[in-house]
Write a protein that holds these residues in place. Sequence first.
Motif, PDB file in Angstrom:
ATOM      1  N   ALA A  25       0.860  -1.180   0.000  1.00 57.68           N
ATOM      2  CA  ALA A  25       0.000   0.000   0.000  1.00 57.68           C
ATOM      3  C   ALA A  25       0.899   1.234   0.000  1.00 57.68           C
ATOM      4  O   ALA A  25       1.806   1.328   0.835  1.00 57.68           O
ATOM      5  CB  ALA A  25      -0.911   0.010   1.221  1.00 57.68           C
ATOM      6  N   GLN A  26       0.660   2.102  -0.944  1.00 54.51           N
ATOM      7  CA  GLN A  26       1.407   3.347  -1.065  1.00 54.51           C
ATOM      8  C   GLN A  26       2.917   3.109  -1.076  1.00 54.51           C
ATOM      9  O   GLN A  26       3.689   3.809  -0.421  1.00 54.51           O
ATOM     10  CB  GLN A  26       1.006   4.323   0.034  1.00 54.51           C
ATOM     11  CG  GLN A  26      -0.447   4.705  -0.029  1.00 54.51           C
ATOM     12  CD  GLN A  26      -0.860   5.667   1.063  1.00 54.51           C
ATOM     13  OE1 GLN A  26      -0.089   6.027   1.932  1.00 54.51           O
ATOM     14  NE2 GLN A  26      -2.106   6.107   0.993  1.00 54.51           N
ATOM     15  N   GLY A  27       3.340   2.069  -1.788  1.00 57.33           N
ATOM     16  CA  GLY A  27       4.747   1.785  -1.969  1.00 57.33           C
ATOM     17  C   GLY A  27       5.434   1.097  -0.804  1.00 57.33           C
ATOM     18  O   GLY A  27       6.651   0.912  -0.830  1.00 57.33           O
ATOM     19  N   GLU A  28       4.695   0.702   0.211  1.00 57.17           N
ATOM     20  CA  GLU A  28       5.275   0.010   1.357  1.00 57.17           C
ATOM     21  C   GLU A  28       4.581  -1.332   1.539  1.00 57.17           C
ATOM     22  O   GLU A  28       3.453  -1.519   1.106  1.00 57.17           O
ATOM     23  CB  GLU A  28       5.146   0.865   2.613  1.00 57.17           C
ATOM     24  CG  GLU A  28       5.895   2.188   2.484  1.00 57.17           C
ATOM     25  CD  GLU A  28       5.795   3.038   3.720  1.00 57.17           C
ATOM     26  OE1 GLU A  28       6.846   3.353   4.276  1.00 57.17           O
ATOM     27  OE2 GLU A  28       4.667   3.371   4.119  1.00 57.17           O
ATOM     28  N   TRP A  29       5.276  -2.257   2.198  1.00 52.28           N
ATOM     29  CA  TRP A  29       4.761  -3.609   2.376  1.00 52.28           C
ATOM     30  C   TRP A  29       4.319  -3.854   3.808  1.00 52.28           C
ATOM     31  O   TRP A  29       4.882  -3.312   4.748  1.00 52.28           O
ATOM     32  CB  TRP A  29       5.827  -4.629   1.983  1.00 52.28           C
ATOM     33  CG  TRP A  29       5.926  -4.749   0.509  1.00 52.28           C
ATOM     34  CD1 TRP A  29       6.704  -3.995  -0.334  1.00 52.28           C
ATOM     35  CD2 TRP A  29       5.194  -5.642  -0.328  1.00 52.28           C
ATOM     36  NE1 TRP A  29       6.507  -4.371  -1.631  1.00 52.28           N
ATOM     37  CE2 TRP A  29       5.583  -5.380  -1.656  1.00 52.28           C
ATOM     38  CE3 TRP A  29       4.254  -6.632  -0.078  1.00 52.28           C
ATOM     39  CZ2 TRP A  29       5.063  -6.100  -2.734  1.00 52.28           C
ATOM     40  CZ3 TRP A  29       3.730  -7.341  -1.149  1.00 52.28           C
ATOM     41  CH2 TRP A  29       4.138  -7.071  -2.460  1.00 52.28           C
ATOM     42  N   PRO A  41       4.890  -0.451   8.327  1.00 52.17           N
ATOM     43  CA  PRO A  41       5.334  -0.788   6.974  1.00 52.17           C
ATOM     44  C   PRO A  41       6.759  -1.337   6.933  1.00 52.17           C
ATOM     45  O   PRO A  41       7.557  -1.116   7.829  1.00 52.17           O
ATOM     46  CB  PRO A  41       5.278   0.555   6.254  1.00 52.17           C
ATOM     47  CG  PRO A  41       5.598   1.556   7.319  1.00 52.17           C
ATOM     48  CD  PRO A  41       4.990   0.995   8.593  1.00 52.17           C
TER      49      PRO A  41
END
Length: 76
Positions: A25-29, A41
């Motif tokens: 989500a939004q470039g983070e895992w 994240p």
Amino acid sequence: MSRTVNRAGEIGSSLPMRSDRFFAAQGEWFFSTREGAPIGPFGDKEDARKGLDDFIEFMSLAEPKTLSRLYAALTD
């Protein structure tokens, strides 16, 4: 022939539905707990996988009182 492997403690061939615990989500895992709580994240999926391993190890070693408090926090 396809063979199903049960997890420890599972008996029989009727296994519960499983899904991938990892999501971005939004470039983070993140990974999700069995309770559905997101943990993260993390910078990438491999770091999230390591985080899940650490979480599982913690859960297996934690005292019952600590686990009780954690479960309460995860389900709030």
